[in-house]
Scaffold this active site. Structure first.
Site, mmCIF file in Angstrom:
data_model
loop_
_atom_site.group_PDB
_atom_site.id
_atom_site.type_symbol
_atom_site.label_atom_id
_atom_site.label_comp_id
_atom_site.label_asym_id
_atom_site.label_seq_id
_atom_site.Cartn_x
_atom_site.Cartn_y
_atom_site.Cartn_z
ATOM 1 N N ARG A 176 1.611 -4.356 6.732
ATOM 2 C CA ARG A 176 0.947 -3.322 5.925
ATOM 3 C C ARG A 176 1.712 -2.015 6.061
ATOM 4 O O ARG A 176 1.664 -1.370 7.103
ATOM 5 C CB ARG A 176 -0.507 -3.115 6.354
ATOM 6 C CG ARG A 176 -1.173 -2.068 5.456
ATOM 7 C CD ARG A 176 -2.664 -2.004 5.583
ATOM 8 N NE ARG A 176 -3.195 -1.229 4.470
ATOM 9 C CZ ARG A 176 -4.432 -1.289 4.029
ATOM 10 N NH1 ARG A 176 -5.296 -2.083 4.596
ATOM 11 N NH2 ARG A 176 -4.825 -0.544 3.009
ATOM 12 N N ASN B 82 -10.502 -3.167 -6.501
ATOM 13 C CA ASN B 82 -9.645 -2.257 -7.282
ATOM 14 C C ASN B 82 -10.166 -1.977 -8.696
ATOM 15 O O ASN B 82 -9.685 -1.059 -9.363
ATOM 16 C CB ASN B 82 -8.199 -2.780 -7.357
ATOM 17 C CG ASN B 82 -7.423 -2.612 -6.066
ATOM 18 O OD1 ASN B 82 -6.499 -3.357 -5.772
ATOM 19 N ND2 ASN B 82 -7.781 -1.604 -5.257
ATOM 20 N N ASP C 39 0.831 -1.220 0.000
ATOM 21 C CA ASP C 39 0.000 0.000 0.000
ATOM 22 C C ASP C 39 0.862 1.265 0.000
ATOM 23 O O ASP C 39 1.958 1.277 0.560
ATOM 24 C CB ASP C 39 -0.891 -0.025 1.253
ATOM 25 C CG ASP C 39 -2.028 0.968 1.144
ATOM 26 O OD1 ASP C 39 -2.275 1.481 0.042
ATOM 27 O OD2 ASP C 39 -2.672 1.225 2.180
ATOM 28 N N GLY C 40 0.308 2.319 -0.605
ATOM 29 C CA GLY C 40 0.973 3.627 -0.550
ATOM 30 C C GLY C 40 1.579 4.061 -1.881
ATOM 31 O O GLY C 40 2.221 5.110 -1.959
ATOM 32 N N ASN C 41 1.343 3.282 -2.946
ATOM 33 C CA ASN C 41 1.921 3.640 -4.255
ATOM 34 C C ASN C 41 1.384 4.973 -4.754
ATOM 35 O O ASN C 41 2.132 5.797 -5.292
ATOM 36 C CB ASN C 41 1.583 2.564 -5.294
ATOM 37 C CG ASN C 41 2.167 1.219 -4.949
ATOM 38 O OD1 ASN C 41 3.067 1.118 -4.128
ATOM 39 N ND2 ASN C 41 1.638 0.176 -5.567
ATOM 40 N N GLY C 42 0.063 5.161 -4.597
ATOM 41 C CA GLY C 42 -0.569 6.390 -5.083
ATOM 42 C C GLY C 42 -0.026 7.608 -4.353
ATOM 43 O O GLY C 42 0.320 8.629 -4.982
ATOM 44 N N ARG C 43 0.108 7.523 -3.039
ATOM 45 C CA ARG C 43 0.612 8.660 -2.250
ATOM 46 C C ARG C 43 2.077 8.954 -2.579
ATOM 47 O O ARG C 43 2.492 10.100 -2.639
ATOM 48 C CB ARG C 43 0.432 8.377 -0.743
ATOM 49 C CG ARG C 43 -0.960 8.732 -0.245
ATOM 50 C CD ARG C 43 -1.257 8.097 1.091
ATOM 51 N NE ARG C 43 -1.538 6.668 0.926
ATOM 52 C CZ ARG C 43 -1.638 5.809 1.925
ATOM 53 N NH1 ARG C 43 -1.440 6.224 3.159
ATOM 54 N NH2 ARG C 43 -1.918 4.544 1.691
ATOM 55 N N ARG D 173 -5.815 -1.278 8.523
ATOM 56 C CA ARG D 173 -6.982 -2.073 8.131
ATOM 57 C C ARG D 173 -6.478 -3.366 7.509
ATOM 58 O O ARG D 173 -5.361 -3.411 7.007
ATOM 59 C CB ARG D 173 -7.787 -1.346 7.032
ATOM 60 C CG ARG D 173 -8.527 -0.143 7.431
ATOM 61 C CD ARG D 173 -9.394 0.314 6.246
ATOM 62 N NE ARG D 173 -8.595 0.819 5.144
ATOM 63 C CZ ARG D 173 -8.097 2.046 5.083
ATOM 64 N NH1 ARG D 173 -8.318 2.895 6.061
ATOM 65 N NH2 ARG D 173 -7.379 2.437 4.037
ATOM 66 N N ARG E 157 -11.129 1.627 -9.785
ATOM 67 C CA ARG E 157 -10.158 2.664 -10.170
ATOM 68 C C ARG E 157 -10.283 2.968 -11.666
ATOM 69 O O ARG E 157 -10.939 2.238 -12.399
ATOM 70 C CB ARG E 157 -8.746 2.192 -9.834
ATOM 71 C CG ARG E 157 -8.625 1.975 -8.343
ATOM 72 C CD ARG E 157 -7.231 1.698 -7.898
ATOM 73 N NE ARG E 157 -7.227 1.564 -6.449
ATOM 74 C CZ ARG E 157 -6.170 1.734 -5.685
ATOM 75 N NH1 ARG E 157 -5.019 2.036 -6.227
ATOM 76 N NH2 ARG E 157 -6.245 1.600 -4.383
ATOM 77 N N ARG F 80 -0.346 8.238 -10.823
ATOM 78 C CA ARG F 80 -0.444 7.105 -9.889
ATOM 79 C C ARG F 80 0.314 5.867 -10.402
ATOM 80 O O ARG F 80 0.924 5.132 -9.635
ATOM 81 C CB ARG F 80 -1.915 6.747 -9.633
ATOM 82 C CG ARG F 80 -2.668 7.831 -8.873
ATOM 83 C CD ARG F 80 -4.115 7.403 -8.639
ATOM 84 N NE ARG F 80 -4.193 6.169 -7.873
ATOM 85 C CZ ARG F 80 -4.082 6.093 -6.556
ATOM 86 N NH1 ARG F 80 -3.904 7.182 -5.853
ATOM 87 N NH2 ARG F 80 -4.151 4.934 -5.938
HETATM 88 C C1 FPP Z 1 -2.159 -0.073 -3.239
HETATM 89 O O1 FPP Z 1 -1.628 1.228 -3.194
HETATM 90 C C2 FPP Z 1 -1.567 -0.800 -4.353
HETATM 91 C C3 FPP Z 1 -2.257 -1.390 -5.367
HETATM 92 C C4 FPP Z 1 -3.725 -1.380 -5.448
HETATM 93 C C5 FPP Z 1 -1.550 -2.052 -6.484
HETATM 94 C C6 FPP Z 1 -0.308 -2.780 -6.108
HETATM 95 C C7 FPP Z 1 0.402 -3.122 -7.348
HETATM 96 C C8 FPP Z 1 1.737 -3.118 -7.515
HETATM 97 C C9 FPP Z 1 2.716 -2.868 -6.432
HETATM 98 C C10 FPP Z 1 2.337 -3.378 -8.834
HETATM 99 C C11 FPP Z 1 1.783 -4.624 -9.468
HETATM 100 C C12 FPP Z 1 2.800 -5.301 -10.215
HETATM 101 C C13 FPP Z 1 3.379 -6.393 -9.828
HETATM 102 C C14 FPP Z 1 4.533 -6.910 -10.558
HETATM 103 C C15 FPP Z 1 2.871 -7.102 -8.655
HETATM 104 P P1 FPP Z 1 -2.566 2.470 -3.523
HETATM 105 O O2 FPP Z 1 -2.527 2.729 -4.979
HETATM 106 O O3 FPP Z 1 -3.944 2.223 -2.977
HETATM 107 O O4 FPP Z 1 -1.850 3.611 -2.731
HETATM 108 P P2 FPP Z 1 -2.538 4.877 -2.053
HETATM 109 O O5 FPP Z 1 -3.371 4.380 -0.909
HETATM 110 O O6 FPP Z 1 -1.362 5.673 -1.615
HETATM 111 O O7 FPP Z 1 -3.355 5.558 -3.114
#
Ligand code: FPP
Length: 238
Positions: free
Chosen positions: A186, A67, A19-23, A192, A70, A32
């Site tokens: 997490r 998901n 988690d946290g890729n978007g941020r 959560r 999105r 994102r």
């Molecule tokens: C949650 O962070 C992350 C996801 C929904 C996607 C995770 C996917 C990957 C790490 C890449 C997939 C590729 C492979 C090779 C597994 P979020 O986007 O909800 O973050 P945020 O809460 O900060 O917005």
């Protein structure tokens, strides 16, 4: 050598909510999908780190049943990253000696991706270390699919409803035969479970961390394992 290695062995199975890729992307003014791309790189690093520590199974939440809400662009971006990852594995199976498996309902993925998942499972099946991707996965959905499969076996005369036990039910889950994760991590500060491994997490230790997944390093994994070792696991006993 990391501190925990001197005292106790690493857990056998670790699961991670990536988690946290978007941020991470937002903080840098990036789209994102740039966060997901970096998140996929983090997974490569952490999977290797797990192998070095002797962790036999790593399970990651890559895409949940929720998901799909999105944007089309974001969903397509995540699916592309997954495809690239699998193509990389398949291009040289010896280079990443890990058994790739999938939890989730894959029937909603494109036929191309379903085929790649099946090939990756087949061609890596002989490896000991296991990497489970949860894809179009939800803990509730997994339990409902398992219940349906059991009901179908009862209807076909292959099973008796009165014979259902936890052990029998476990065999109908996506995780059939895989020991439950001792530790679930997490990152990103959220506290959560988000529908992740609902059945399998009954006795897992949760470690929530403030770091965003793309920033997650081997030392963060070491810290989570050290925290796990400080916990006193009693499994309902005293
Ligand atoms: C949650 O962070 C992350 C996801 C929904 C996607 C995770 C996917 C990957 C790490 C890449 C997939 C590729 C492979 C090779 C597994 P979020 O986007 O909800 O973050 P945020 O809460 O900060 O917005």
């Amino acid at each position: 050598m990391a501190l925990f290695e001197k005292k106790q062995p690493a857990p056998k199975h670790i699961a991670i909510i990536m988690d946290g890729n978007g941020r991470w992307a937002k903080k840098r003014g990036l789209p994102r999908n740039a966060g997901h791309k970096e998140g996929a790189e983090t997974l490569r690093r952490i999977a290797e780190h797990c192998n070095k520590l002797g962790i036999m199974t790593l399970t990651v939440y890559a895409f949940s049943t929720e998901n799909w809400k999105r944007s089309e662009e974001e969903v397509a971006g995540i699916m592309r990253l997954l495809r690239d990852y699998l193509l990389e594995v398949l291009s040289d199976v010896k280079k990443s000696p890990v058994r790739v498996c999938f939890y989730g309902d894959l029937t909603r993925l494109t036929p191309e991706l379903q085929e790649l998942c099946a090939r990756a499972e087949r061609e890596t099946a002989h490896y000991e270390h296991q990497l489970n991707f949860c894809l179009n996965y939800g803990g509730r959905d997994e339990i409902v699919r398992a219940a349906r499969a059991f009901a179908a076996d009862v209807a076909a005369g292959r099973a008796e409803s009165g014979d259902l036990t936890e052990e029998v039910f476990e065999k109908y889950l996506d995780s059939a035969g895989v020991p439950d994760p001792e530790l679930i991590i997490r990152p990103s500060g959220e506290m959560r479970t988000s529908n992740f491994l609902l059945w399998q997490s009954a006795y897992s230790e949760y470690v929530f961390m403030d770091v965003l997944w793309p920033d997650f390093q081997g030392k963060d994994l070491d810290a989570a394992i050290a925290e796990y070792h400080r916990r006193n696991r009693r499994f309902g006993g005293v």
